[in-house]
Scaffold this motif. Structure first.
Motif, mmCIF file in Angstrom:
data_model
loop_
_atom_site.group_PDB
_atom_site.id
_atom_site.type_symbol
_atom_site.label_atom_id
_atom_site.label_comp_id
_atom_site.label_asym_id
_atom_site.label_seq_id
_atom_site.Cartn_x
_atom_site.Cartn_y
_atom_site.Cartn_z
ATOM 1 N N LEU A 100 0.823 -1.209 0.000
ATOM 2 C CA LEU A 100 0.000 0.000 0.000
ATOM 3 C C LEU A 100 0.853 1.254 0.000
ATOM 4 N N GLU A 101 1.947 1.233 0.785
ATOM 5 C CA GLU A 101 2.822 2.402 0.863
ATOM 6 C C GLU A 101 3.478 2.679 -0.481
ATOM 7 N N ALA A 102 3.884 1.627 -1.193
ATOM 8 C CA ALA A 102 4.491 1.810 -2.513
ATOM 9 C C ALA A 102 3.491 2.451 -3.474
ATOM 10 N N PHE A 103 2.240 1.977 -3.444
ATOM 11 C CA PHE A 103 1.207 2.548 -4.300
ATOM 12 C C PHE A 103 0.959 4.018 -3.949
ATOM 13 N N THR A 104 0.845 4.307 -2.656
ATOM 14 C CA THR A 104 0.560 5.670 -2.208
ATOM 15 C C THR A 104 1.708 6.609 -2.569
ATOM 16 N N SER A 105 2.932 6.118 -2.436
ATOM 17 C CA SER A 105 4.095 6.938 -2.775
ATOM 18 C C SER A 105 4.080 7.333 -4.243
ATOM 19 N N ALA A 106 3.782 6.367 -5.108
ATOM 20 C CA ALA A 106 3.725 6.660 -6.542
ATOM 21 C C ALA A 106 2.581 7.620 -6.858
ATOM 22 N N LEU A 107 1.432 7.414 -6.222
ATOM 23 C CA LEU A 107 0.272 8.268 -6.469
ATOM 24 C C LEU A 107 0.521 9.701 -6.015
ATOM 25 N N SER A 108 1.230 9.865 -4.916
ATOM 26 C CA SER A 108 1.441 11.199 -4.338
ATOM 27 C C SER A 108 2.221 12.120 -5.258
ATOM 28 N N LEU A 109 2.995 11.566 -6.224
ATOM 29 C CA LEU A 109 3.762 12.399 -7.147
ATOM 30 C C LEU A 109 2.845 13.271 -8.002
ATOM 31 N N ARG A 110 1.599 12.832 -8.181
ATOM 32 C CA ARG A 110 0.639 13.602 -8.978
ATOM 33 C C ARG A 110 -0.031 14.696 -8.162
ATOM 34 N N TYR A 111 0.178 14.671 -6.842
ATOM 35 C CA TYR A 111 -0.477 15.643 -5.957
ATOM 36 C C TYR A 111 0.569 16.284 -5.036
ATOM 37 N N PRO A 112 1.375 17.193 -5.557
ATOM 38 C CA PRO A 112 2.476 17.771 -4.773
ATOM 39 C C PRO A 112 2.013 18.582 -3.559
ATOM 40 N N GLN A 113 0.742 19.005 -3.525
ATOM 41 C CA GLN A 113 0.238 19.801 -2.402
ATOM 42 C C GLN A 113 -0.297 18.936 -1.255
ATOM 43 N N VAL A 114 -0.205 17.611 -1.432
ATOM 44 C CA VAL A 114 -0.779 16.703 -0.425
ATOM 45 C C VAL A 114 0.311 15.793 0.126
ATOM 46 N N SER A 115 0.464 15.786 1.449
ATOM 47 C CA SER A 115 1.396 14.859 2.091
ATOM 48 C C SER A 115 0.652 13.590 2.507
ATOM 49 N N TYR A 116 1.394 12.552 2.814
ATOM 50 C CA TYR A 116 0.743 11.314 3.232
ATOM 51 C C TYR A 116 1.546 10.625 4.327
ATOM 52 N N ARG A 117 0.863 9.730 5.043
ATOM 53 C CA ARG A 117 1.517 8.946 6.091
ATOM 54 C C ARG A 117 0.844 7.574 6.175
ATOM 55 N N ILE A 118 1.688 6.530 6.209
ATOM 56 C CA ILE A 118 1.188 5.163 6.379
ATOM 57 C C ILE A 118 1.637 4.687 7.755
ATOM 58 N N ASP A 119 0.686 4.423 8.661
ATOM 59 C CA ASP A 119 1.012 3.932 10.004
ATOM 60 C C ASP A 119 1.005 2.406 9.990
ATOM 61 N N LEU A 120 2.183 1.832 10.164
ATOM 62 C CA LEU A 120 2.289 0.376 10.163
ATOM 63 C C LEU A 120 1.866 -0.186 11.515
ATOM 64 N N PRO A 121 1.269 -1.360 11.542
ATOM 65 C CA PRO A 121 0.886 -1.976 12.830
ATOM 66 C C PRO A 121 2.113 -2.350 13.653
#
Length: 588
Positions: A307-328
């Motif tokens: 999921l983190e790999a997918f989100t990282s790639a997707l985030s390149l299209r949205y430079p104004q949005v940061s993201y965080r993946i909380d692992l268990p």
């Protein structure tokens, strides 16, 4: 026991005394203002009991009382029949109507009981005491002087003319016969009305079945159309996509800037159309029950890394949005369909980025219990209004907002995600506030239950009539959507009054009953149903119920559903499956 005053007392030692008792009872009833029919009923009851005393105990006594309520008003006429005979054998069988006697003994006693409102018997070898009463609307209690005057006018041993008594009794019989005839006419009229109503209900039910069948056929035709159409579209779309890529790579010669721009437009449009076709295909598979679930064990940490790999790639299209993946904190092995779960979360994460012009997206996984997980996808975007929250899971629905005009998508992602979550024995929910972001929750079992993807599809409600009694359009809609795939005949009522005809004429197989109805309470409606309906009822409420509340409702229903429970839809399907199974067992 209400306060009472003795008005008259008569001894029974001869057959004439039986007639005297009857006359006295009728006089008293007339004196206190009861109607002619009530006078005859009381007099007949007294006559039967007095005759029993004379015939089986040889002697006894009748005492007549006037009773008053707490406000001092006259509210009933009461009498006691006393004797010192041998008692009444087989009393319960006599009162139940199951006692058979060649002499007819017991018929009068049971008839007398049915003519009165209250009727109690104490009997033993030392004698019998019967206390009976006829109730009526309160009225002024007669004064001492009025009672004394009545007693003086109708004393116990006044002369009795047998001819006059016989004629009076004959007149009573004529009045009773006329009353019975009138009741018979009323009953015939009511039966005719019911017969006409039932014919209308049967015709309506037939129309509902026909409409339900047509809807089912239309739904199947739509699914077939989607499936066939999307398969036919795939080939030309793939050709367009592949040729566009060849042109952009310059295999057959380089393109100028304007041509490159035009081919990119074509390629992007083909990609969007390809996504739409794939989603339509999957939606048709879910609705027709053909979507397969491939259960396999997989690591939660490895899945979150994907999921983190997918989100990282997707985030390149949205430079104004940061993201965080909380692992268990620790790894867990899930037994479910990894690809379908990824598809759900991919849609949710994509939507979170799309509807967040500037801010952040967060993905987290919670271990909510020994056998369940919950994924949360939260954003700080535009949020969803309360009206839109009811519709975002509808097919082809997209939120319209003036701030974001060029959002890609088909409006199928959330609808498809919700249906796949249900197939995984899970649930997809949201909480949101307009202007303050949204949170989507995916809850599912760690161990896929059932061992076969068709467990829910095995539920067959075709021909099963389900009545939804609820004044909330949204709550009725949720139940309808949850059960639509199983082909029931759904009938809706917004109030207790609107449900009455449907309950009595159609007699539904399953009844969803809300406790908060606009006209009368659901509990009152439940108690008014006959016992055979109770086991068909699923109480469907948003009220907080205590253990005492549930214990009180338990004898009157099959089960209780709470609308705010996180696994509400799953519990609903489980209860319906259980109830439909017991109904089929009863029919077999």
């Amino acid at each position: 026991m209400p306060e009472r005053s003795l008005l008259s007392s008569l001894s029974i030692t001869t057959e004439i005394d039986v007639v005297r008792c009857r006359q006295q009872a009728k006089r008293i009833a007339e004196w206190i203002g009861l109607g002619n029919v009530e006078q005859i009923r009381i007099a007949t009851s007294v006559s039967e009991l007095a005759r029993n005393i004379y015939q089986y105990a040889a002697q006894g006594r009748f005492d007549f009382y006037l009773t008053r309520n707490a406000r001092g008003e006259l509210d009933s006429l009461q009498f006691e029949a006393l004797d010192q005979g041998k008692g009444i054998e087989a009393l319960q069988a006599i009162l139940d109507g199951t006692y058979v006697s060649p002499t007819g003994m017991g018929i009068g006693l049971r008839g007398a009981q049915r003519l009165m409102d209250d009727f109690t018997i104490e009997t033993s070898s030392r004698g019998t005491r019967i206390v009976a009463a006829k109730h009526f609307p309160p009225r002024p209690f007669p004064s001492s002087a009025e009672r004394a005057r009545f007693q003086a006018e109708h004393h116990e041993k006044e002369p009795l003319d047998p001819y006059t008594a016989m004629r009076a009794q004959h007149e009573d019989l004529l009045v009773a016969s006329d009353e019975l005839r009138r009741k018979q006419h009323e009953l015939e009229g009511t039966n005719l009305e019911l017969e006409n109503t039932n014919k209308g209900v049967v015709a309506l039910y037939s129309e509902l079945e026909k409409a339900s069948q047509e809807l089912k056929e239309a739904s199947e035709a739509k699914s077939r159309f989607f499936s066939n159409m999307t398969h036919e579209f795939r080939t030309p779309i793939n050709i367009i996509e592949n040729i566009s890529k060849l042109l952009l790579t310059g295999v057959d010669g380089s393109l100028n800037d304007e041509q490159t721009k035009q081919v990119r437009f074509i390629s992007d449009a083909a990609s969007e159309l390809s996504i739409l076709v794939n989603e339509l295909l999957e939606l048709a598979e879910v609705q027709s029950g053909r979507m397969t679930i491939a259960v396999e064990p997989f690591s939660l940490l490895a899945f979150m890394a994907k999921l983190e790999a997918f989100t990282s790639a997707l985030s390149l299209r949205y430079p104004q949005v940061s993201y965080r993946i909380d692992l268990p904190a620790e790894d867990i092995v899930l037994h479910s369909d990894q690809n379908r779960l990824f598809q759900i979360l991919r849609n949710l994460i994509s939507n979170a980025f799309k509807y967040t012009p500037q801010g952040s997206v967060r993905v987290k996984c919670y271990h909510t219990g020994e056998d369940a997980l919950e994924f949360m996808v939260a954003d700080t975007g535009i949020g969803i209004s309360e009206d839109n929250q009811r519709r975002v899971f509808d097919e082809f629905y997209r939120i319209k907002t003036s701030g974001l005009k060029h959002i890609e998508g088909t409006g199928l992602g959330l609808s498809l995600a919700q249906k796949i979550a249900t197939l995984l024995k899970g649930q997809l929910d949201l909480s949101s506030q307009e202007g303050a972001g949204s949170k989507f929750y995916v809850r599912l079992p760690i161990q896929y239950a059932g061992g076969h993807e068709g467990d829910d599809q095995a539920l067959d409600l075709s021909g099963t009539t389900i009545l939804l009694i609820d004044d909330s359009d949204a709550d009725r809609y949720i139940i309808s959507k949850a059960l639509a795939a199983f082909d029931p005949v759904l009938i809706e009522a917004e109030s207790a009054k609107a449900s009455m005809d449907k309950l009595n004429a159609i007699r539904p197989d399953i009844i969803f009953l809300d406790l908060d109805l606009p006209d009368i309470s659901g509990e009152d409606l439940l108690e008014s149903m006959d016992w055979s309906m109770h086991r068909r009822v699923l109480v469907n409420t948003a009220k907080q119920l205590s253990e005492a509340d549930r214990a009180r409702l338990a004898p009157f229903c099959h089960g209780v559903l709470h609308k705010s429970e996180p696994d509400y839809v799953e519990q609903l399907l489980r209860q319906v499956k259980s109830l439909s199974g017991s109904l089929k067992h009863d029919r077999s």
